[in-house]
Motif scaffolding. Structure first.
Motif, PDB file in Angstrom:
ATOM      1  N   LEU A  12      14.261  14.561 -10.004  1.00 49.77           N
ATOM      2  CA  LEU A  12      14.559  15.483  -8.916  1.00 49.77           C
ATOM      3  C   LEU A  12      13.715  16.757  -9.018  1.00 49.77           C
ATOM      4  O   LEU A  12      13.148  17.219  -8.027  1.00 49.77           O
ATOM      5  N   GLY A  13      13.601  17.302 -10.240  1.00 52.66           N
ATOM      6  CA  GLY A  13      12.787  18.502 -10.436  1.00 52.66           C
ATOM      7  C   GLY A  13      11.324  18.278 -10.107  1.00 52.66           C
ATOM      8  O   GLY A  13      10.672  19.112  -9.470  1.00 52.66           O
ATOM      9  N   GLY A  14      10.791  17.142 -10.513  1.00 53.10           N
ATOM     10  CA  GLY A  14       9.404  16.819 -10.199  1.00 53.10           C
ATOM     11  C   GLY A  14       9.178  16.625  -8.718  1.00 53.10           C
ATOM     12  O   GLY A  14       8.169  17.049  -8.161  1.00 53.10           O
ATOM     13  N   TRP A  15      10.148  15.997  -8.068  1.00 49.00           N
ATOM     14  CA  TRP A  15      10.045  15.792  -6.619  1.00 49.00           C
ATOM     15  C   TRP A  15      10.079  17.127  -5.881  1.00 49.00           C
ATOM     16  O   TRP A  15       9.285  17.362  -4.980  1.00 49.00           O
ATOM     17  N   LEU A  16      11.019  18.009  -6.289  1.00 52.85           N
ATOM     18  CA  LEU A  16      11.111  19.314  -5.645  1.00 52.85           C
ATOM     19  C   LEU A  16       9.863  20.164  -5.890  1.00 52.85           C
ATOM     20  O   LEU A  16       9.469  20.962  -5.045  1.00 52.85           O
ATOM     21  N   ALA A  17       9.243  19.988  -7.048  1.00 51.08           N
ATOM     22  CA  ALA A  17       8.040  20.753  -7.379  1.00 51.08           C
ATOM     23  C   ALA A  17       6.781  20.150  -6.761  1.00 51.08           C
ATOM     24  O   ALA A  17       5.701  20.728  -6.859  1.00 51.08           O
TER      25      ALA A  17
END
Length: 123
Positions: A12-17
Protein backbone atom coordinates in the motif's frame (compact mmCIF):
# COMPACT_ATOMS: atom_id res chain seq x y z
CA UNK A 1 -0.32 -11.92 10.98
CA UNK A 2 2.91 -9.89 11.19
CA UNK A 3 4.10 -10.92 7.76
CA UNK A 4 0.68 -10.20 6.28
CA UNK A 5 0.76 -6.74 7.84
CA UNK A 6 4.26 -6.12 6.47
CA UNK A 7 3.16 -7.15 2.99
CA UNK A 8 0.04 -5.01 3.11
CA UNK A 9 1.90 -1.98 4.50
CA UNK A 10 4.75 -2.18 1.99
CA UNK A 11 2.41 -2.77 -0.95
CA UNK A 12 0.00 0.00 0.00
CA UNK A 13 2.82 2.42 0.88
CA UNK A 14 4.62 1.74 -2.38
CA UNK A 15 1.42 2.17 -4.36
CA UNK A 16 0.63 5.47 -2.64
CA UNK A 17 4.19 6.67 -3.24
CA UNK A 18 3.97 5.77 -6.93
CA UNK A 19 6.80 3.22 -6.79
CA UNK A 20 7.07 0.59 -9.55
CA UNK A 21 5.09 -2.58 -8.93
CA UNK A 22 8.27 -4.68 -8.94
CA UNK A 23 9.64 -2.70 -5.99
CA UNK A 24 6.44 -2.83 -3.97
CA UNK A 25 6.03 -6.57 -4.48
CA UNK A 26 9.41 -7.30 -2.85
CA UNK A 27 9.76 -4.45 -0.34
CA UNK A 28 8.08 -6.27 2.55
CA UNK A 29 10.68 -9.05 2.58
CA UNK A 30 13.37 -6.79 4.01
CA UNK A 31 11.36 -6.11 7.16
CA UNK A 32 10.69 -9.70 8.25
CA UNK A 33 13.84 -9.99 10.39
CA UNK A 34 13.42 -6.66 12.20
CA UNK A 35 12.43 -7.97 15.63
CA UNK A 36 14.26 -5.83 18.22
CA UNK A 37 11.32 -3.63 19.15
CA UNK A 38 8.97 -6.62 19.30
CA UNK A 39 11.32 -8.35 21.77
CA UNK A 40 11.25 -5.34 24.05
CA UNK A 41 7.46 -5.12 23.84
CA UNK A 42 7.09 -8.83 24.62
CA UNK A 43 9.26 -8.37 27.72
CA UNK A 44 7.21 -5.36 28.85
CA UNK A 45 3.93 -7.25 28.40
CA UNK A 46 5.30 -10.16 30.46
CA UNK A 47 6.13 -7.75 33.32
CA UNK A 48 2.95 -5.67 33.12
CA UNK A 49 0.55 -8.63 32.95
CA UNK A 50 1.99 -11.44 35.12
CA UNK A 51 -1.07 -13.73 34.78
CA UNK A 52 -0.97 -14.07 30.98
CA UNK A 53 1.99 -11.94 29.86
CA UNK A 54 4.53 -14.79 29.94
CA UNK A 55 2.40 -16.91 27.62
CA UNK A 56 2.01 -13.93 25.26
CA UNK A 57 5.75 -13.22 25.40
CA UNK A 58 6.53 -16.87 24.63
CA UNK A 59 4.27 -16.78 21.56
CA UNK A 60 5.86 -13.53 20.41
CA UNK A 61 9.39 -14.88 20.84
CA UNK A 62 8.45 -18.05 18.95
CA UNK A 63 7.02 -15.94 16.11
CA UNK A 64 10.17 -13.80 16.01
CA UNK A 65 12.36 -16.93 15.92
CA UNK A 66 10.44 -18.19 12.89
CA UNK A 67 10.80 -14.76 11.27
CA UNK A 68 14.55 -14.83 11.91
CA UNK A 69 14.77 -18.18 10.13
CA UNK A 70 12.54 -17.27 7.19
CA UNK A 71 13.54 -13.61 6.88
CA UNK A 72 17.13 -13.76 5.58
CA UNK A 73 16.34 -16.06 2.64
CA UNK A 74 13.36 -13.85 1.76
CA UNK A 75 15.55 -10.76 1.96
CA UNK A 76 18.16 -12.34 -0.30
CA UNK A 77 15.45 -13.34 -2.77
CA UNK A 78 14.11 -9.79 -2.80
CA UNK A 79 17.57 -8.31 -3.41
CA UNK A 80 18.28 -10.69 -6.29
CA UNK A 81 14.78 -10.25 -7.78
CA UNK A 82 15.19 -6.47 -7.77
CA UNK A 83 18.62 -6.72 -9.42
CA UNK A 84 20.32 -5.00 -6.49
CA UNK A 85 22.76 -7.81 -5.70
CA UNK A 86 25.47 -6.28 -7.92
CA UNK A 87 26.85 -9.59 -9.08
CA UNK A 88 29.99 -8.95 -11.05
CA UNK A 89 29.49 -9.66 -14.70
CA UNK A 90 32.18 -11.77 -16.36
CA UNK A 91 34.70 -9.60 -18.11
CA UNK A 92 34.62 -9.77 -21.87
CA UNK A 93 37.85 -10.41 -23.66
CA UNK A 94 39.15 -7.25 -25.25
CA UNK A 95 40.23 -7.83 -28.80
CA UNK A 96 41.09 -5.35 -31.49
CA UNK A 97 39.11 -5.69 -34.67
CA UNK A 98 41.06 -5.92 -37.90
CA UNK A 99 39.48 -4.68 -41.11
CA UNK A 100 40.71 -5.22 -44.60
CA UNK A 101 40.20 -2.24 -46.88
CA UNK A 102 40.57 -2.60 -50.60
CA UNK A 103 41.39 0.79 -52.12
CA UNK A 104 42.36 1.20 -55.76
CA UNK A 105 46.11 0.92 -54.95
CA UNK A 106 45.80 -2.41 -53.13
CA UNK A 107 44.85 -3.78 -49.74
CA UNK A 108 45.86 -2.06 -46.50
CA UNK A 109 45.16 -3.28 -43.00
CA UNK A 110 43.83 -0.99 -40.30
CA UNK A 111 43.36 -1.87 -36.67
CA UNK A 112 40.65 -0.52 -34.42
CA UNK A 113 42.31 1.10 -31.47
CA UNK A 114 41.01 2.91 -28.41
CA UNK A 115 42.78 6.03 -29.66
CA UNK A 116 40.81 9.29 -29.90
CA UNK A 117 39.78 8.80 -33.52
CA UNK A 118 39.26 5.04 -33.16
CA UNK A 119 41.24 3.95 -36.25
CA UNK A 120 44.99 3.91 -36.68
CA UNK A 121 46.69 2.76 -39.92
CA UNK A 122 49.06 -0.15 -39.47
CA UNK A 123 52.63 0.85 -40.26
Amino acid sequence: LRISSLWLGATLGGWLAGRPKKETSYAWMGYVTQAGVAMGLAKDVAHQFPEWGHVFASMMIFTMAINQIVGPPLFKYAIVAMGENRVKQPKQATTKAVELELPAKGPTVTRRDPSPNGVRPNK
